[in-house]
Design a protein around this motif. Structure first.
Motif: not given
Length: 523
Positions: A133-137
């Motif tokens: 989930g590298q770009n899930l904030t």
């Protein structure tokens, strides 16, 4: 034969006629023993030793300052090329000129929003490259700075908040919008515009932090101090390679290193408030980092400052330009950190702004959070008055005093809508007297309308009805002849917002780890 003092003076200065006595004349008058006695009386004076040492010290200081300044200039330039999001690259001389100008020339361009007295900054925290989930904030936070009162307010939006993606017909969880923007070569624009629509405020600046940088940054600071409000024990904290590990922390004062601080701000399983408790801890850590990073000790330590800047360059993205950094640092140092307003949009009870609901997807039910009223009107009202929350409480007190009565007329074409509107009015506005009336003409109304039979006598209730539903005010009282204070003609625009059934918080908590990413889809 004794030597008198006048003879010694003549030896030093001269004879009776003022002429100097030679050493030979002196030996003629006195013995060599006595001469040695006279010479021993003369002090040996070191010439210029103190003055020379002072000059050397000053030179060292100046050279040190020049080296420190050069290091800082080059470091800032290097970091600014990696951190800032801007359309045109800047040269080293432009960056150096910006720093020098900020020191030499006191006049400057105001920050965006400063002229209006409020600067709004979007803060995002993502897992980072090569992480699940590298770009899930996980963190979506709006920081507002009141530039006149020197106060700061933080609003946290939960990652599972369902919302439309700005300027599209797509809906998704808010934590997926940053990923959507990157995948479509739009960068920060989708999430920035979406948060602006949710809050009703312009977003002047944005900051994205990689969680791996978060850990390293706090380690470079030497750790931070926080007060843990309750004992934490979570045997299911997410570990590497999709495993689990145990995270525990005792209640009370704690000094946290980077790894522990990251777990502290991400932990939610053992928190009775779940994602909302986590948001509060994130706000707490932000304040602790701010206090440590802006301390004089940090600034005067070149190794620590260099490491901090390197960390920023590797894992932080922002649209704050170098020209604006100096003013931001000054402004942040001026704000009152002991009086920070922290607000979390939650879904814990009937008075909360949000509620738990779900969507049916091919993978099963996806639990989401939606506005309890079906729109973001209450969120926008909260954000607008976040520096004076007493104003909202005073309005509610006045609304209770008015004890308004309401009649609901269904013009939506959906037979279930009137009871949903009734629940909304009772729970959110505490209106107790509510009647139902049949629609006189069997036609569907597009927009919800409020008829004011008090002609402005109960202005607080009218204002809340218009904002909460939302609705427009009828230009005349031709909807229905009623004895109640207000008549609400419910239009078709209420069907979609009120279509979300409320689920339990317990179901939501059980599903939190099952579906972090929610693919944007059409309404």
């Amino acid at each position: 034969m004794a030597i008198n003092l006048m003879d010694i003076q003549k030896v030093k200065i001269g004879g009776p006629a003022g002429e100097k006595l030679s050493s030979a004349s002196f030996f003629d008058e006195h013995s060599s023993t006595r001469l040695r006695t006279v010479r021993q009386a003369e002090p040996v004076r070191p010439r210029y030793s103190i003055r020379k040492a002072l000059r050397i010290f000053l030179i060292i200081v100046v050279l040190g300052m020049i080296n420190w300044g050069a290091f800082l200039f080059f470091k800032i330039h290097s970091v600014s090329q990696r951190v800032t999001i801007q359309n045109e690259p800047r040269s080293l001389m432009q960056d150096v000129g910006s720093v020098v100008a900020s020191v030499v020339i006191p006049s400057r361009e105001p920050l965006r929003g400063e002229a209006d007295g409020r600067i709004n900054i979007l803060l995002l925290g993502a897992a980072g490259t090569n992480k699940p989930g590298q770009n899930l904030t996980d963190t979506v936070m709006l920081m507002s700075i009141n530039t006149s009162a020197k106060r700061v307010a933080l609003l946290s939006l939960p990652r599972d908040l369902l919302t439309k993606v700005a300027n599209t017909q797509l809906s998704t969880k808010i934590n997926s919008i940053y990923q959507y923007g990157l995948s479509n070569d739009q960068g920060l624009d989708p999430i920035r515009n979406t948060v602006s629509e949710i809050t009703g405020l312009p977003i002047h600046y944005s900051l994205v932090v990689d969680f791996s940088a978060f850990t390293q940054f706090i380690d470079n600071l030497g750790g931070i101090n926080v007060t843990v409000e309750r004992d934490i024990y979570d045997p299911r904290y997410p570990g590497p390679n999709y495993s689990y590990e145990t995270f525990s922390l005792d209640k009370g004062f704690q000094h946290l290193d980077g790894a522990t601080a990251l777990k502290y701000v991400r932990e939610r399983h053992d928190d009775p408030e779940g994602d909302f408790g986590r948001a509060k801890r994130q706000q707490q850590v932000i304040q602790a980092v701010r206090n440590k990073a802006l301390s004089l000790r940090t600034f005067l330590d070149p190794f620590r400052l260099g490491n901090l800047l390197d960390t920023l360059g590797e894992s932080v993205k922002t649209d704050v330009t170098l020209d604006e950094v100096e003013r931001f640092v000054t402004l942040i140092r001026e704000v009152d950190t002991q009086n920070v307003t922290n607000v979390v949009a939650d879904a814990w009870n009937k008075d909360s702004l949000l509620k738990v609901s779900h969507l049916n997807t091919p993978a099963g039910r996806a639990f989401v959070l939606v506005p309890r009223t079906g729109n973001f009107g209450q969120v926008q009202d909260l954000v607008l008055n976040i520096f004076d929350l007493d104003r909202i409480r005073q309005r509610r007190a006045e609304l209770d005093k008015e004890s308004a009565t309401v009649t609901i007329v269904n013009g939506s074409g959906d037979k279930n809508i009137p009871t949903k509107v009734e629940s909304l009015l009772r729970e959110q506005l505490k209106i107790k007297s509510i009647l139902f009336a049949n629609q006189l003409k069997q036609i569907a109304w597009e927009h919800t309308t409020v008829q004011d039979n008090t002609r402005g006598a109960k202005i607080y209730t009218l204002d809340e009805l218009l904002k909460t539903l939302p609705a427009t005010r009828a230009t005349d009282n031709a909807i229905l002849n009623s004895s109640t204070d207000f008549v609400i003609l419910v239009g078709k625009d209420m069907v979609r917002p009120l279509s979300f059934e409320e689920d339990s918080v317990e179901e939501f908590k059980k599903s939190e780890d099952q579906q972090e990413y929610f693919e944007p889809s059409n309404d």
